[in-house]
Design an enzyme around this catalytic site. Sequence first.
Site, PDB file in Angstrom:
ATOM      1  N   HIS A 140     -48.277  10.447 -76.366  1.00  0.00           N
ATOM      2  CA  HIS A 140     -49.473   9.593 -76.227  1.00  0.00           C
ATOM      3  C   HIS A 140     -49.092   8.164 -75.831  1.00  0.00           C
ATOM      4  O   HIS A 140     -49.825   7.228 -76.118  1.00  0.00           O
ATOM      5  CB  HIS A 140     -50.290   9.558 -77.522  1.00  0.00           C
ATOM      6  CG  HIS A 140     -50.544  10.906 -78.113  1.00  0.00           C
ATOM      7  ND1 HIS A 140     -51.646  11.676 -77.827  1.00  0.00           N
ATOM      8  CD2 HIS A 140     -49.792  11.646 -78.968  1.00  0.00           C
ATOM      9  CE1 HIS A 140     -51.577  12.821 -78.482  1.00  0.00           C
ATOM     10  NE2 HIS A 140     -50.452  12.825 -79.181  1.00  0.00           N
ATOM     11  N   SER A 154     -43.874 -11.661 -54.883  1.00  0.00           N
ATOM     12  CA  SER A 154     -45.268 -11.999 -54.648  1.00  0.00           C
ATOM     13  C   SER A 154     -45.318 -13.261 -53.811  1.00  0.00           C
ATOM     14  O   SER A 154     -44.490 -14.165 -53.973  1.00  0.00           O
ATOM     15  CB  SER A 154     -45.968 -12.227 -55.983  1.00  0.00           C
ATOM     16  OG  SER A 154     -47.138 -12.977 -55.788  1.00  0.00           O
ATOM     17  N   LYS A 162     -42.680 -13.041 -59.944  1.00  0.00           N
ATOM     18  CA  LYS A 162     -42.870 -11.586 -59.832  1.00  0.00           C
ATOM     19  C   LYS A 162     -41.737 -10.875 -59.101  1.00  0.00           C
ATOM     20  O   LYS A 162     -41.201 -11.369 -58.127  1.00  0.00           O
ATOM     21  CB  LYS A 162     -44.178 -11.276 -59.081  1.00  0.00           C
ATOM     22  CG  LYS A 162     -45.435 -11.688 -59.795  1.00  0.00           C
ATOM     23  CD  LYS A 162     -45.731 -10.824 -61.029  1.00  0.00           C
ATOM     24  CE  LYS A 162     -46.112  -9.415 -60.642  1.00  0.00           C
ATOM     25  NZ  LYS A 162     -47.440  -9.343 -60.055  1.00  0.00           N
ATOM     26  N   GLU A 204     -44.116   2.549 -56.904  1.00  0.00           N
ATOM     27  CA  GLU A 204     -45.582   2.493 -56.765  1.00  0.00           C
ATOM     28  C   GLU A 204     -46.048   3.205 -55.502  1.00  0.00           C
ATOM     29  O   GLU A 204     -47.045   3.923 -55.500  1.00  0.00           O
ATOM     30  CB  GLU A 204     -46.053   1.034 -56.713  1.00  0.00           C
ATOM     31  CG  GLU A 204     -45.995   0.321 -58.036  1.00  0.00           C
ATOM     32  CD  GLU A 204     -46.388  -1.138 -57.874  1.00  0.00           C
ATOM     33  OE1 GLU A 204     -47.596  -1.432 -57.952  1.00  0.00           O
ATOM     34  OE2 GLU A 204     -45.497  -1.979 -57.645  1.00  0.00           O
TER      35      GLU A 204
END
Length: 469
Positions: A163, A284, A290, A297
């Site tokens: 979970h 970024s 970043k 992704e």
Amino acid sequence: MSGSDDSGAKPWGGRFTEPTDAFVEAFTASQTFDRRLYRHDIMGSRAHARMLTAVGVLTDAELDAILEGLDGVEGDIDAGRFEWNDALEDVHMHIEHALTQRIGDAGKKLHTGRSRNDQVATDLRLYLRDAIDGLATELRRLCEGLLEQAGRHPDAVMPGFTHLQTAQPVTFGHHMLAWFEMLLRDADRLMDCRRRTNVMPLGAAALAGTPYPIDRNMTADLLGFERPAENSLDAVSDRDFAIEFCHWGATTMMHLSRMSEELVLWTSPAFDFVDLPDRFCTGSSIMPQKKNPDVPELVRGKTGRVNGHLMGLLTLMKSQPLAYNKDNQEDKEPLFDTVDTLAGSLRAFADMIPAIEIKPENMADRARKGFATATDLADYLVRKGVAFRDAHEIVGKTVRKAIDENCDIAELSLYDLQQFSSAIEQDVYAVLTLEGSAASRDHLGGTAPDQVRAATKRGHNRLNQTLPL
Ligand code: ARG
């Protein structure tokens, strides 16, 4: 408006009283995408011509002319000198037309005993067989990378989750081997798909076979097919091998997307379990701090199109009557895109996985904060004679106390622990450590470092069996 010029003299022109509508010509053409099959189309034609000669349908001189002509056509296409246009519809007609322009009448005989229907099915199978071999190489590299990581970190302890909540300690190597198992099954499925792909439609001709005395075993041997297809109607019509391949692709992407998701989580500052080298990330344009895990992704995102291609092909084939239907021209783009997407995604992962650096202190720290050894305390109590349900209750209260004190259960004093059960003694601390917990799961398939070492060793052998070099 009518279709174009000299090359627009259609092979079926005899039966028609007006030229093809120009829009229809463009709408029905497949040359913009099926030109990708040209090498396999020519390979199939060489074998077909050799077989026709062996059975006496072509002369040796005609065969020589055809083989030389096909070499020339292939050279032109390789060199980008070839002219493609919608009037010639597809790759098969382009090559036959160019061959006839080069060598004259002998070129017109190549199509004897053959149809574009068995030709295209053959091209596609030859193409896919090669694509599968290329993909198997990348998949193998990725599996080796996972075994390498497992071999490097058999004993680094991290929280295992259910979970997405901290459950029990697991070793990083064990986690890498879980990924390995998924991909090894994918490798096995890929080889299975190759076996059914490697069957030859040629000889089925349009749908019913051909009156020429063809030798299908010879053509199959020349092309490296395992055998000729048994039934001509089935051979020209079914694309289940492509569907099966796309199913393999969708399942493999599903696995890569799961790996991606975990890498995205693990590289986020909230987890900070692993570091991906800069060459696999981007920054970024607005937030200087970043470092984004773009490769995982993007692979996660590309899973969607491959699922779409599987649905597309299943729907394309659904309810088609025997035998060949033009619907099947729509099989190519989804198949090609599946090959390309898997090739890119597997390559990116095969490059990236061995380069992952782990942060063992952060992983261990997080496992402790999540009370990952709570189950071990319960098992300890059971060994001391407490019933499991009572032990569960005792540990629950112990965890509550640790939350209140803002510490790990291993940091509670023996006096504190004994408030919950008199069965607890000094030796409890051995089972409360992450290392002790992991090492105690010491059976086949368990997370203990010794098991990870043994499973890694077996993994190399199993990989060699599934994907022989
Ligand atoms: N371009 C066609 C395809 O991709 C080749 C077969 C065409 N056959 C036919 N009878 N129209 O399926």
